[in-house]
Scaffold this motif. Structure first.
Motif, PDB file in Angstrom:
ATOM      1  N   CYS A   1      -0.325  -1.733   9.807  1.00  0.00           N
ATOM      2  CA  CYS A   1      -1.729  -2.151   9.837  1.00  0.00           C
ATOM      3  C   CYS A   1      -1.843  -3.541  10.441  1.00  0.00           C
ATOM      4  CB  CYS A   1      -2.308  -2.166   8.422  1.00  0.00           C
ATOM      5  SG  CYS A   1      -2.044  -0.644   7.500  1.00  0.00           S
ATOM      6  N   ALA A   2      -2.696  -3.690  11.419  1.00  0.00           N
ATOM      7  CA  ALA A   2      -2.946  -4.979  12.067  1.00  0.00           C
ATOM      8  C   ALA A   2      -1.675  -5.615  12.597  1.00  0.00           C
ATOM      9  CB  ALA A   2      -3.665  -5.931  11.113  1.00  0.00           C
ATOM     10  N   GLY A   3      -0.755  -4.799  13.057  1.00  0.00           N
ATOM     11  CA  GLY A   3       0.470  -5.331  13.619  1.00  0.00           C
ATOM     12  C   GLY A   3       1.429  -5.880  12.582  1.00  0.00           C
ATOM     13  N   ASP A   4       1.264  -5.493  11.321  1.00  0.00           N
ATOM     14  CA  ASP A   4       2.103  -5.993  10.229  1.00  0.00           C
ATOM     15  C   ASP A   4       3.256  -5.025   9.978  1.00  0.00           C
ATOM     16  OD1 ASP A   4       3.231  -6.983   7.927  1.00  0.00           O
ATOM     17  OD2 ASP A   4       1.434  -6.762   6.697  1.00  0.00           O
ATOM     18  N   ALA A   5       4.464  -5.468  10.311  1.00  0.00           N
ATOM     19  CA  ALA A   5       5.642  -4.629  10.106  1.00  0.00           C
ATOM     20  C   ALA A   5       6.291  -4.894   8.751  1.00  0.00           C
ATOM     21  CB  ALA A   5       6.645  -4.874  11.215  1.00  0.00           C
ATOM     22  N   SER A   6       5.838  -5.920   8.024  1.00  0.00           N
ATOM     23  CA  SER A   6       6.510  -6.295   6.788  1.00  0.00           C
ATOM     24  C   SER A   6       5.903  -5.661   5.536  1.00  0.00           C
ATOM     25  CB  SER A   6       6.506  -7.819   6.625  1.00  0.00           C
ATOM     26  OG  SER A   6       5.183  -8.305   6.509  1.00  0.00           O
ATOM     27  N   THR A   7       4.656  -5.231   5.590  1.00  0.00           N
ATOM     28  CA  THR A   7       4.030  -4.621   4.418  1.00  0.00           C
ATOM     29  C   THR A   7       4.345  -3.134   4.390  1.00  0.00           C
ATOM     30  OG1 THR A   7       2.223  -6.220   4.438  1.00  0.00           O
ATOM     31  CG2 THR A   7       1.835  -4.188   3.233  1.00  0.00           C
ATOM     32  N   PRO A   8       4.919  -2.665   3.274  1.00  0.00           N
ATOM     33  CA  PRO A   8       5.237  -1.238   3.196  1.00  0.00           C
ATOM     34  C   PRO A   8       3.985  -0.393   2.954  1.00  0.00           C
ATOM     35  CG  PRO A   8       5.837  -2.324   1.150  1.00  0.00           C
ATOM     36  CD  PRO A   8       5.355  -3.393   2.085  1.00  0.00           C
ATOM     37  N   MET A   9       4.052   0.839   3.392  1.00  0.00           N
ATOM     38  CA  MET A   9       2.969   1.791   3.156  1.00  0.00           C
ATOM     39  C   MET A   9       3.024   2.196   1.681  1.00  0.00           C
ATOM     40  SD  MET A   9       0.453   3.348   4.652  1.00  0.00           S
ATOM     41  CE  MET A   9       0.620   3.871   6.343  1.00  0.00           C
ATOM     42  N   THR A  10       1.987   1.824   0.956  1.00  0.00           N
ATOM     43  CA  THR A  10       1.905   2.147  -0.468  1.00  0.00           C
ATOM     44  C   THR A  10       0.504   2.659  -0.779  1.00  0.00           C
ATOM     45  OG1 THR A  10       1.082  -0.049  -1.116  1.00  0.00           O
ATOM     46  CG2 THR A  10       3.491   0.242  -1.039  1.00  0.00           C
ATOM     47  N   GLY A  11       0.307   3.035  -2.018  1.00  0.00           N
ATOM     48  CA  GLY A  11      -1.024   3.442  -2.452  1.00  0.00           C
ATOM     49  C   GLY A  11      -2.037   2.323  -2.307  1.00  0.00           C
ATOM     50  N   TRP A  12      -1.578   1.084  -2.379  1.00  0.00           N
ATOM     51  CA  TRP A  12      -2.501  -0.048  -2.231  1.00  0.00           C
ATOM     52  C   TRP A  12      -3.036  -0.148  -0.808  1.00  0.00           C
ATOM     53  CZ3 TRP A  12      -4.849  -1.637  -6.207  1.00  0.00           C
ATOM     54  CH2 TRP A  12      -4.227  -1.599  -7.447  1.00  0.00           C
ATOM     55  N   VAL A  13      -2.268   0.299   0.156  1.00  0.00           N
ATOM     56  CA  VAL A  13      -2.773   0.340   1.536  1.00  0.00           C
ATOM     57  C   VAL A  13      -3.903   1.364   1.607  1.00  0.00           C
ATOM     58  CG1 VAL A  13      -2.184   0.878   3.933  1.00  0.00           C
ATOM     59  CG2 VAL A  13      -0.597  -0.451   2.533  1.00  0.00           C
TER      60      VAL A  13
ATOM     61  N   ALA B   1     -13.226  -8.926   2.021  1.00  0.00           N
ATOM     62  CA  ALA B   1     -12.355  -8.598   3.154  1.00  0.00           C
ATOM     63  C   ALA B   1     -10.998  -9.281   3.008  1.00  0.00           C
ATOM     64  CB  ALA B   1     -13.024  -8.991   4.470  1.00  0.00           C
ATOM     65  N   VAL B   2     -10.998 -10.546   2.620  1.00  0.00           N
ATOM     66  CA  VAL B   2      -9.743 -11.283   2.460  1.00  0.00           C
ATOM     67  C   VAL B   2      -8.917 -10.681   1.322  1.00  0.00           C
ATOM     68  CG1 VAL B   2      -8.750 -13.518   1.785  1.00  0.00           C
ATOM     69  CG2 VAL B   2     -10.584 -13.419   3.484  1.00  0.00           C
ATOM     70  N   LEU B   3      -9.557 -10.386   0.201  1.00  0.00           N
ATOM     71  CA  LEU B   3      -8.836  -9.788  -0.926  1.00  0.00           C
ATOM     72  C   LEU B   3      -8.237  -8.433  -0.552  1.00  0.00           C
ATOM     73  CD1 LEU B   3     -11.163 -10.652  -3.935  1.00  0.00           C
ATOM     74  CD2 LEU B   3      -8.891 -11.571  -3.465  1.00  0.00           C
ATOM     75  N   LEU B   4      -9.045  -7.602   0.078  1.00  0.00           N
ATOM     76  CA  LEU B   4      -8.543  -6.283   0.479  1.00  0.00           C
ATOM     77  C   LEU B   4      -7.377  -6.415   1.442  1.00  0.00           C
ATOM     78  CD1 LEU B   4     -11.867  -4.318   0.962  1.00  0.00           C
ATOM     79  CD2 LEU B   4     -10.115  -3.893  -0.773  1.00  0.00           C
ATOM     80  N   TRP B   5      -7.489  -7.345   2.360  1.00  0.00           N
ATOM     81  CA  TRP B   5      -6.454  -7.502   3.353  1.00  0.00           C
ATOM     82  C   TRP B   5      -5.163  -8.017   2.730  1.00  0.00           C
ATOM     83  CZ3 TRP B   5      -6.756  -5.009   7.521  1.00  0.00           C
ATOM     84  CH2 TRP B   5      -5.726  -5.143   8.437  1.00  0.00           C
ATOM     85  N   SER B   6      -5.274  -8.903   1.773  1.00  0.00           N
ATOM     86  CA  SER B   6      -4.106  -9.555   1.173  1.00  0.00           C
ATOM     87  C   SER B   6      -3.421  -8.729   0.096  1.00  0.00           C
ATOM     88  CB  SER B   6      -4.526 -10.894   0.556  1.00  0.00           C
ATOM     89  OG  SER B   6      -5.137 -11.697   1.518  1.00  0.00           O
ATOM     90  N   LEU B   7      -4.135  -7.847  -0.550  1.00  0.00           N
ATOM     91  CA  LEU B   7      -3.634  -7.147  -1.720  1.00  0.00           C
ATOM     92  C   LEU B   7      -2.323  -6.390  -1.498  1.00  0.00           C
ATOM     93  CD1 LEU B   7      -4.197  -6.475  -4.694  1.00  0.00           C
ATOM     94  CD2 LEU B   7      -5.479  -4.494  -3.899  1.00  0.00           C
ATOM     95  N   PRO B   8      -2.205  -5.481  -0.526  1.00  0.00           N
ATOM     96  CA  PRO B   8      -0.941  -4.740  -0.378  1.00  0.00           C
ATOM     97  C   PRO B   8       0.259  -5.649  -0.126  1.00  0.00           C
ATOM     98  CG  PRO B   8      -2.669  -3.648   0.855  1.00  0.00           C
ATOM     99  CD  PRO B   8      -3.220  -4.988   0.419  1.00  0.00           C
ATOM    100  N   SER B   9       0.096  -6.647   0.714  1.00  0.00           N
ATOM    101  CA  SER B   9       1.198  -7.561   1.021  1.00  0.00           C
ATOM    102  C   SER B   9       1.579  -8.378  -0.204  1.00  0.00           C
ATOM    103  CB  SER B   9       0.791  -8.485   2.166  1.00  0.00           C
ATOM    104  OG  SER B   9       1.815  -9.410   2.442  1.00  0.00           O
ATOM    105  N   ALA B  10       0.590  -8.881  -0.918  1.00  0.00           N
ATOM    106  CA  ALA B  10       0.862  -9.676  -2.116  1.00  0.00           C
ATOM    107  C   ALA B  10       1.579  -8.840  -3.171  1.00  0.00           C
ATOM    108  CB  ALA B  10      -0.438 -10.240  -2.680  1.00  0.00           C
TER     109      ALA B  10
END
Length: 180
Positions: free
Chosen positions: A109-121, A160-169
């Motif tokens: 998502c958005a060019g992010d290779a470090s965040t894993p695909m999870t239910g939070w995504v 928007a910021v919270l949604l975007w940050s949640l899976p990575s955090a």
């Protein structure tokens, strides 16, 4: 209450799409590699699907932003309807990949290779999908006091910021917990 949800959707949804587009532009190959790693799209279709997703985000986000800034309610509602479908498909796809992948795979998502695909995504895509649907159905209020508009814009940006940050955090927290 619907007016508040619609206002937040009109800010948050185009912002989420713009951030995603910016990330894809900065790291163009990440989404293709991630979709390939997901294993849910046949090999020859991986690149076209990734390109189509980014193009849909660009057109939908730009149209919603133009509709919002220029007061073109029909354009805003149409773009929010398309965004609801697009983000809903993303949510279903993310849930499927998170549930069926035998090992962690990158979201992309958005060019992010470090965040894993999870239910939070999936949640990150599902929440703005529901907001976009509300915006498409009810449309923006005819008018709103300036102070209320400022609050709605702030809430849209914060969401928007919270949604975007949640899976990575959450992924980073999970890594820290398992390491310690």
């Amino acid at each position: 209450m619907a007016g508040l949800a619609v206002g937040i959707a009109a800010v948050a949804v185009p912002l989420v799409l713009a951030v995603s587009l910016w990330g894809h532009a900065r790291r163009p190959g990440v989404l293709v590699a991630a979709v390939r790693a997901h294993g849910a799209v046949p090999g020859p279709l991986v690149r076209p699907v990734a390109v189509l997703a980014v193009a849909a985000e660009a057109v939908t986000g730009a149209g919603a932003t133009a509709g919002l800034l220029l007061g073109l309610d029909d354009l805003l509602r149409a773009c929010l309807a398309v965004a609801a479908v697009l983000l809903g498909v993303y949510a279903l796809y993310a849930a499927h990949v998170a549930r069926t992948s035998p090992h962690p795979v990158p979201c992309g998502c958005a060019g992010d290779a470090s965040t894993p695909m999870t239910g939070w995504v999936a949640v990150r895509a599902g929440v703005p999908a529901v907001l976009a649907l509300a915006g498409a159905v009810w449309g923006p209020p005819a008018s709103r006091p300036a102070a209320e508009s400022l609050i709605v814009v702030a809430m849209g940006v914060v969401l928007a910021v919270l949604l975007w940050s949640l899976p990575s955090a959450l992924a980073q927290e999970r890594e820290r917990s398992s390491a310690g």
